[in-house]
Design an enzyme around this catalytic site. Structure first.
Site, PDB file in Angstrom:
ATOM      1  N   HIS A 106       0.845  -1.194   0.000  1.00 26.81           N
ATOM      2  CA  HIS A 106       0.000   0.000   0.000  1.00 26.81           C
ATOM      3  C   HIS A 106       0.881   1.245   0.000  1.00 26.81           C
ATOM      4  O   HIS A 106       2.061   1.167   0.326  1.00 26.81           O
ATOM      5  CB  HIS A 106      -0.885   0.014   1.254  1.00 26.81           C
ATOM      6  CG  HIS A 106      -0.103  -0.275   2.499  1.00 26.81           C
ATOM      7  ND1 HIS A 106       0.033  -1.544   3.014  1.00 26.81           N
ATOM      8  CD2 HIS A 106       0.632   0.516   3.312  1.00 26.81           C
ATOM      9  CE1 HIS A 106       0.795  -1.520   4.089  1.00 26.81           C
ATOM     10  NE2 HIS A 106       1.185  -0.268   4.298  1.00 26.81           N
ATOM     11  N   ASP A 202       7.367  -6.084   3.677  1.00 24.05           N
ATOM     12  CA  ASP A 202       6.191  -5.891   4.521  1.00 24.05           C
ATOM     13  C   ASP A 202       4.994  -6.680   3.972  1.00 24.05           C
ATOM     14  O   ASP A 202       4.759  -6.701   2.763  1.00 24.05           O
ATOM     15  CB  ASP A 202       5.849  -4.382   4.531  1.00 24.05           C
ATOM     16  CG  ASP A 202       4.804  -4.026   5.566  1.00 24.05           C
ATOM     17  OD1 ASP A 202       4.955  -4.421   6.728  1.00 24.05           O
ATOM     18  OD2 ASP A 202       3.817  -3.339   5.200  1.00 24.05           O
ATOM     19  N   GLU A 209      -1.626 -10.756  -3.150  1.00 24.55           N
ATOM     20  CA  GLU A 209      -2.989 -11.227  -3.455  1.00 24.55           C
ATOM     21  C   GLU A 209      -3.665 -10.229  -4.414  1.00 24.55           C
ATOM     22  O   GLU A 209      -3.755  -9.038  -4.139  1.00 24.55           O
ATOM     23  CB  GLU A 209      -3.817 -11.460  -2.185  1.00 24.55           C
ATOM     24  CG  GLU A 209      -4.069 -10.221  -1.368  1.00 24.55           C
ATOM     25  CD  GLU A 209      -4.866 -10.485  -0.091  1.00 24.55           C
ATOM     26  OE1 GLU A 209      -5.104  -9.526   0.646  1.00 24.55           O
ATOM     27  OE2 GLU A 209      -5.238 -11.652   0.141  1.00 24.55           O
ATOM     28  N   GLU A 244       7.872 -10.643   5.886  1.00 23.44           N
ATOM     29  CA  GLU A 244       6.902 -10.650   6.971  1.00 23.44           C
ATOM     30  C   GLU A 244       5.684 -11.401   6.446  1.00 23.44           C
ATOM     31  O   GLU A 244       4.853 -10.844   5.738  1.00 23.44           O
ATOM     32  CB  GLU A 244       6.513  -9.216   7.361  1.00 23.44           C
ATOM     33  CG  GLU A 244       5.631  -9.193   8.593  1.00 23.44           C
ATOM     34  CD  GLU A 244       4.641  -8.034   8.629  1.00 23.44           C
ATOM     35  OE1 GLU A 244       4.119  -7.748   9.709  1.00 23.44           O
ATOM     36  OE2 GLU A 244       4.361  -7.422   7.575  1.00 23.44           O
TER      37      GLU A 244
HETATM   38  C1  NOJ Z   1       3.535  -4.458   9.202  1.00 25.56           C
HETATM   39  C2  NOJ Z   1       4.278  -3.476  10.029  1.00 25.56           C
HETATM   40  O1  NOJ Z   1       5.236  -4.122  10.819  1.00 25.56           O
HETATM   41  C3  NOJ Z   1       3.242  -2.704  10.821  1.00 25.56           C
HETATM   42  O2  NOJ Z   1       3.867  -1.871  11.762  1.00 25.56           O
HETATM   43  C4  NOJ Z   1       2.380  -1.929   9.866  1.00 25.56           C
HETATM   44  O3  NOJ Z   1       1.373  -1.246  10.573  1.00 25.56           O
HETATM   45  C5  NOJ Z   1       1.745  -2.843   8.836  1.00 25.56           C
HETATM   46  N1  NOJ Z   1       2.694  -3.752   8.265  1.00 25.56           N
HETATM   47  C6  NOJ Z   1       1.133  -2.048   7.719  1.00 25.56           C
HETATM   48  O4  NOJ Z   1       2.127  -1.534   6.891  1.00 25.56           O
END
Ligand code: NOJ
Length: 538
Positions: A106, A202, A209, A244
């Site tokens: 995003h 991230d 998706e 992540e």
């Molecule tokens: C994962 C990040 O670690 C978190 O801090 C964040 O709010 C979300 N992704 C959205 O980018």
């Protein structure tokens, strides 16, 4: 680049930090690249080998920088691209590699792409995901319950709904659009060419998706992940993707594997570890390790105790989660989104040095690359008066001087307050004092890291959990061609004698104290630990 170097991430020790709260050189109350560069000797001295930088690009900072407005820049508060490149050069001079956060799922709603898209600019319209009707399942898949009520919000300018997996100021990019994927490759290429060694990616499952108004729950497209990886490897052969991806054990294989992610955070083991620490029983943790043991040879788990987010316990049963809450976050305000804990390591463990050292000794002995969250090495505290996850994102404490030596700005101008009250206040918890004290937590962590780096069995061989007769004893055995290693931990609050372990010919390489003796049974203090290897090993 030879094969050993290509696999540097397997032996790495990663330190996660935010430029914004690490060290302020310019005196405006906000950390910056010059400040971080000045602290590189500290980081090299700690013994870590790679730094993961949380987002530092221009942003309105409504989600700690995970809401980017320009992928090719440095937020002016932190310096400029020249400062960034100089920082990378100085880090590399000290043998430290740099990983940066890659936030492609995003953008900020202030990003020029979104601004153009909502006005109907045909070039950018399909950079995001739109729908004229509110999709019926718009309440599904919310990531921040309590702070977020929907995943489809109405945009008054576009007069349409747009999709946002996270907050409503973070519209999701439309990865199904080839032009967007092309932008993503450009961004990857840009940062790689500035000398970094890879990315912490991230929200990987959401990123890949291909959501649309007609298909609001598509399967992630893993081919796209492989395309990005191949683009990255073509640009820089030894660069890595650390994902992540908090996915179920049965999905792990498709994110790893040939051409997939090199590393992933092990969220499963993380939750099971906290359950084991809460119950003072090894079993849950051993289950987590077994469940996630089978990964392709070159791939690697990233292990962690805490990070910049809440400790997510969503995978535990309701009863187990309640139990962990009771032990480590008994007050409502310590909890977040009904499933997480917004606390730092040291206060969760009540500042008990034995337990904090045990936690580090476990982390550094796990089959994976350890990731240490900045400040945890000195036992930094939290500020529960701050909103959501800001509680655990306060500035680093460098000294007992004003503002903990983080900044020379007037106190009210600090980007977030330093911890100035209670047992974790900066006059009590800071780098300078701990550096002088041989018995400090900082010096313990430094020694533990040095030990880990001197024990190649941790990274070059096979491993397996071994069962002692006592449920509170957790033990791991490592074996490589030349040597073996046994790491034994007492999760319990009382001293214990471990039996049933094969300790023949072993001696302590590192332990919470000098135990003098290794017998067929193994003495352990309350929360004690011992890393053992053959007495004949060099
Ligand atoms: C994962 C990040 O670690 C978190 O801090 C964040 O709010 C979300 N992704 C959205 O980018």
């Amino acid at each position: 680049m030879d094969a050993v170097d290509d696999r540097w991430y397997r032996d790495a020790l990663i330190y996660e930090l935010s430029v914004r709260t690490f060290s302020d050189e310019t005196g405006d109350g906000v950390g910056d690249f010059r400040g971080l560069t000045r602290r590189l000797d500290y980081l090299a001295g700690l013994g870590v080998t790679a730094l993961w930088l949380l987002p530092f690009q221009p942003s309105p900072w409504r989600d700690d920088g995970y809401d980017i407005t320009d992928y090719y820049g440095v937020d002016p508060a932190f310096g400029d691209l020249g400062d960034f490149v100089r920082f990378v050069e100085h880090a590399r001079d000290r043998g430290l590699r740099v990983l940066v956060d890659l936030v492609l799922n995003h953008t900020s709603n202030e990003h020029p792409w979104f601004q153009a898209a909502r006005r109907g600019d045909p070039r950018f319209r399909d950079y995001y995901v739109w729908s004229s009707e509110r999709p019926p399942d718009a309440e599904k898949g919310i990531v921040f319950p309590g702070s977020q009520t929907t995943t489809w919000s109405f945009d008054r300018v576009a007069k349409q709904y747009f999709f946002h997996r996270f907050y409503d100021f973070q519209p999701d990019l439309n990865i199904a659009n080839p032009a967007v994927r092309d932008e993503m490759e450009k961004i990857i290429g840009f940062w790689i060419n500035l000398g970094i060694s890879g990315f912490r990616v991230d929200a990987v499952p959401f990123l890949i998706e291909p959501i649309s108004a007609t298909n609001t729950s598509p399967a992630p497209n893993l081919d796209w992940l492989r395309t990005f990886r191949s683009y990255l490897s073509w640009r820089a052969g030894d660069a890595v993707l650390l994902g992540e991806a908090n996915v179920a054990p049965e999905q792990v294989g498709s994110y790893f594997g040939p051409g997939g992610l090199h590393m992933m955070f092990n969220f499963i083991v993380n939750q099971q570890l906290w359950l084991s620490l809460a119950r003072e029983e090894a079993a849950p943790f051993v289950d987590g390790l077994r469940e996630t043991a089978a990964i392709p040879g070159a791939d690697r788990w990233a292990m962690f105790l805490r990070n910049n987010d809440e400790l997510d316990l969503a995978r535990l049963s309701d009863d187990d989660r309640r139990f962990v809450f009771r032990r480590f976050a008994p007050a409502q305000r310590m909890q977040l989104y009904g499933r997480g804990i917004r606390r730092r390591l040291a206060p969760m463990l009540r500042g008990d040095r034995r337990r904090i050292e045990l936690a580090f000794a476990i982390l550094l002995a796990l089959p994976g690359t350890p990731v240490i969250y900045y400040g945890d090495e000195i036992g930094l505290g939290e500020d529960l008066g701050l909103r959501e996850r800001d509680a655990i994102r306060t500035p680093m404490h460098w000294s007992p001087a004003a503002n903990a030596g983080f900044s020379s700005a007037p106190r009210r101008e600090l980007v977030l307050p330093v911890i100035s009250r209670g047992a974790f206040a900066y006059p009590r918890v800071n780098v300078a004092d701990q550096q002088r004290d041989p018995d400090s937590l900082l010096n313990f962590v430094r020694r533990a890291i040095q030990q880990r780096r001197q024990l190649p069995e941790f990274t070059s061989g096979t491993w397996e959990p071994v069962r002692a007769r006592q449920p509170g004893i957790f033990a791991l055995r490592y074996q490589n061609d030349e040597s073996r290693l046994l790491a034994v931990f007492n999760l319990g609050a009382s001293p214990a004698t471990a039996t049933g372990l094969d300790t023949a010919g072993l001696t302590d390489a590192f332990a919470n104290r000098d135990y003098h003796h290794v017998g067929r049974t193994l003495e352990l203090d309350a929360y004690g630990f011992r890393w053992l290897r053959p007495s004949t090993a060099g």
